[in-house]
Enzyme design. Structure first.
Site, PDB file in Angstrom:
ATOM      1  N   TYR A 190       0.834  -1.209   0.000  1.00  0.00           N
ATOM      2  CA  TYR A 190       0.000   0.000   0.000  1.00  0.00           C
ATOM      3  C   TYR A 190       0.866   1.255   0.000  1.00  0.00           C
ATOM      4  O   TYR A 190       1.716   1.440   0.870  1.00  0.00           O
ATOM      5  CB  TYR A 190      -0.879  -0.022   1.242  1.00  0.00           C
ATOM      6  CG  TYR A 190      -2.095   0.872   1.205  1.00  0.00           C
ATOM      7  CD1 TYR A 190      -3.166   0.589   0.377  1.00  0.00           C
ATOM      8  CD2 TYR A 190      -2.186   1.973   2.056  1.00  0.00           C
ATOM      9  CE1 TYR A 190      -4.303   1.378   0.374  1.00  0.00           C
ATOM     10  CE2 TYR A 190      -3.316   2.775   2.067  1.00  0.00           C
ATOM     11  CZ  TYR A 190      -4.373   2.476   1.217  1.00  0.00           C
ATOM     12  OH  TYR A 190      -5.492   3.265   1.228  1.00  0.00           O
ATOM     13  N   SER A 238       1.764  -7.597   1.931  1.00  0.00           N
ATOM     14  CA  SER A 238       0.663  -6.754   2.407  1.00  0.00           C
ATOM     15  C   SER A 238      -0.376  -6.574   1.292  1.00  0.00           C
ATOM     16  O   SER A 238      -0.978  -7.553   0.856  1.00  0.00           O
ATOM     17  CB  SER A 238       1.219  -5.423   2.921  1.00  0.00           C
ATOM     18  OG  SER A 238       0.219  -4.703   3.606  1.00  0.00           O
ATOM     19  N   GLN A 239      -0.586  -5.350   0.811  1.00  0.00           N
ATOM     20  CA  GLN A 239      -1.511  -5.172  -0.307  1.00  0.00           C
ATOM     21  C   GLN A 239      -1.120  -6.068  -1.473  1.00  0.00           C
ATOM     22  O   GLN A 239      -1.987  -6.664  -2.130  1.00  0.00           O
ATOM     23  CB  GLN A 239      -1.512  -3.713  -0.759  1.00  0.00           C
ATOM     24  CG  GLN A 239      -2.344  -3.453  -2.008  1.00  0.00           C
ATOM     25  CD  GLN A 239      -2.245  -2.024  -2.492  1.00  0.00           C
ATOM     26  OE1 GLN A 239      -3.177  -1.253  -2.342  1.00  0.00           O
ATOM     27  NE2 GLN A 239      -1.116  -1.645  -3.078  1.00  0.00           N
ATOM     28  N   ASP A 268       1.375  -8.515  14.168  1.00  0.00           N
ATOM     29  CA  ASP A 268       1.041  -7.582  13.087  1.00  0.00           C
ATOM     30  C   ASP A 268      -0.239  -6.826  13.451  1.00  0.00           C
ATOM     31  O   ASP A 268      -1.315  -7.414  13.526  1.00  0.00           O
ATOM     32  CB  ASP A 268       0.853  -8.382  11.796  1.00  0.00           C
ATOM     33  CG  ASP A 268       0.767  -7.508  10.553  1.00  0.00           C
ATOM     34  OD1 ASP A 268       0.487  -6.306  10.688  1.00  0.00           O
ATOM     35  OD2 ASP A 268       0.966  -8.051   9.453  1.00  0.00           O
ATOM     36  N   HIS A 309       4.313  -6.061  11.093  1.00  0.00           N
ATOM     37  CA  HIS A 309       3.961  -6.098   9.678  1.00  0.00           C
ATOM     38  C   HIS A 309       5.167  -6.238   8.758  1.00  0.00           C
ATOM     39  O   HIS A 309       5.002  -6.507   7.575  1.00  0.00           O
ATOM     40  CB  HIS A 309       3.158  -4.849   9.310  1.00  0.00           C
ATOM     41  CG  HIS A 309       2.437  -4.956   8.008  1.00  0.00           C
ATOM     42  ND1 HIS A 309       1.579  -5.998   7.722  1.00  0.00           N
ATOM     43  CD2 HIS A 309       2.452  -4.166   6.899  1.00  0.00           C
ATOM     44  CE1 HIS A 309       1.092  -5.842   6.510  1.00  0.00           C
ATOM     45  NE2 HIS A 309       1.613  -4.751   5.992  1.00  0.00           N
TER      46      HIS A 309
END
Length: 333
Positions: free
Chosen positions: A93, A188-189, A274, A303
């Site tokens: 992101y 992540s994203q 996370d 994260h």
């Protein structure tokens, strides 16, 4: 960051029911058919000079959602025998594709590597080069998670997931790449996008989602302590009457739902501390994943997940995966 979610044992057994929109498969079939029909021209791979002698780099433009241009970098080991296995990577992101000489891991390992730029993003690190012509509606919380959230047809991730599928289409058609040895990955994203692609594109060789975002989105919006999931909570704090409408839209884009339709071998990573992508949301996708799967759990990481440790795992996993998948042997379903 201390543990703020379920224990590891509880996460391993966590299989919440996910809402499945009645038109989910038809919606995505129509979306991808339209994108492929509307594409004007072929993908462009223009070689650029970087000063590197062992890696060849190409500036990529792919017709994405509605035929809109999506940028990227394709890196290939110089002088390697072809066709090559390929790793297609999607970004986290706020990140963009960066500069031509960066991100050399996969090309250095002997694979083709397509790094897709993320439309409209690139504000947090390594600037992007892809616009989002369909922009957002008024009143959205800063960020992209609520952009166009009024309906599935206008939602930002409809465009982004379609871009990702079209990038896989592009590398499959590249003469220097083996279409049967393509792995998708991201952090992540990027991990959420990789899961969506795995659920939408048959015949992938593998998928590697790291600390994936967009899984069990409603739970993420309810318990995550930091953005981006908090964008949804902020939006609904402002628009108190739109809760069901918002989660009805988001159900069309939940990576954990795509995971139930994915059959390629998968290597996940999940971090237990996370607070951006809570581990229970990631385990929702892992536990429901329909294909062969394995996971690396990092009990004391946030994260950042496994970072270079996970890369080491991935390098070994991809090498093992591609062993025996010599050109043309895998076959797509």
């Amino acid at each position: 960051m201390p543990l703020t979610d379920l224990s590891l044992d509880a996460c391993r057994d966590y299989r919440p029911p996910l809402p499945v929109p009645a038109n989910f498969d038809a919606f995505w079939s129509r979306t991808l058919d339209e994108a492929r029909t509307q594409a004007s021209g072929e993908p462009v791979f223009a070689e650029v000079r970087t000063g590197l002698t062992q890696v060849r780099t190409y500036d990529v433009t792919v017709p994405g959602f509605a035929g809109q241009p999506v940028r990227g970098w394709l890196r290939m080991p110089a002088g390697a025998a072809q066709p090559l296995g390929c790793v297609v990577e999607f970004l986290g992101y706020g990140r963009g594709r960066g500069l031509a000489h960066e991100n050399l891991l996969w090309a250095s390992a002997g694979y083709a590597h397509l790094l897709m730029d993320t439309r409209g993003q690139g504000w947090s690190a390594a600037g992007g080069a892809t616009a989002d012509p369909d922009g957002g509606a008024s009143g959205v919380v800063p960020g992209f998670l609520t952009r166009g959230i009024e309906s599935p047809g206008t939602y930002y991730y409809r465009r982004l997931f379609t871009d990702a599928v079209r990038c896989v289409d592009a590398v499959r058609a590249h003469p220097g790449i083996d279409p049967d040895r393509i792995v998708v990955t991201g952090v992540s994203q990027g991990g959420g996008i990789a899961l969506a692609v795995a659920g939408l594109v048959p015949g992938l060789a593998g998928v590697m989602p790291d600390v994936p975002f967009l899984c069990n989105v409603r739970r993420g919006a309810e318990i995550a302590g930091r953005p981006p999931y908090t964008e949804i909570a902020e939006y609904l704090k402002l628009h108190r009457d739109r809760t069901e409408q918002v989660f009805s839209t988001l159900a069309h884009f939940d990576a954990a739902l795509f995971a139930t339709r994915a059959t390629a071998p998968a290597l996940f990573s999940i971090a237990m501390m996370d607070d951006i992508c809570p581990p229970s949301t990631c385990f929702t996708a892992y536990n429901g994943y329909a294909g062969p799967k394995d996971v690396r759990v990092y009990p004391f990481n946030g994260h950042e997940g496994g970072a270079e440790y996970q890369q080491r795992e991935q390098l070994a996993w991809v090498a093992s995966l591609f062993t025996g998948l010599s050109s043309g042997q895998a076959g797509r379903s």
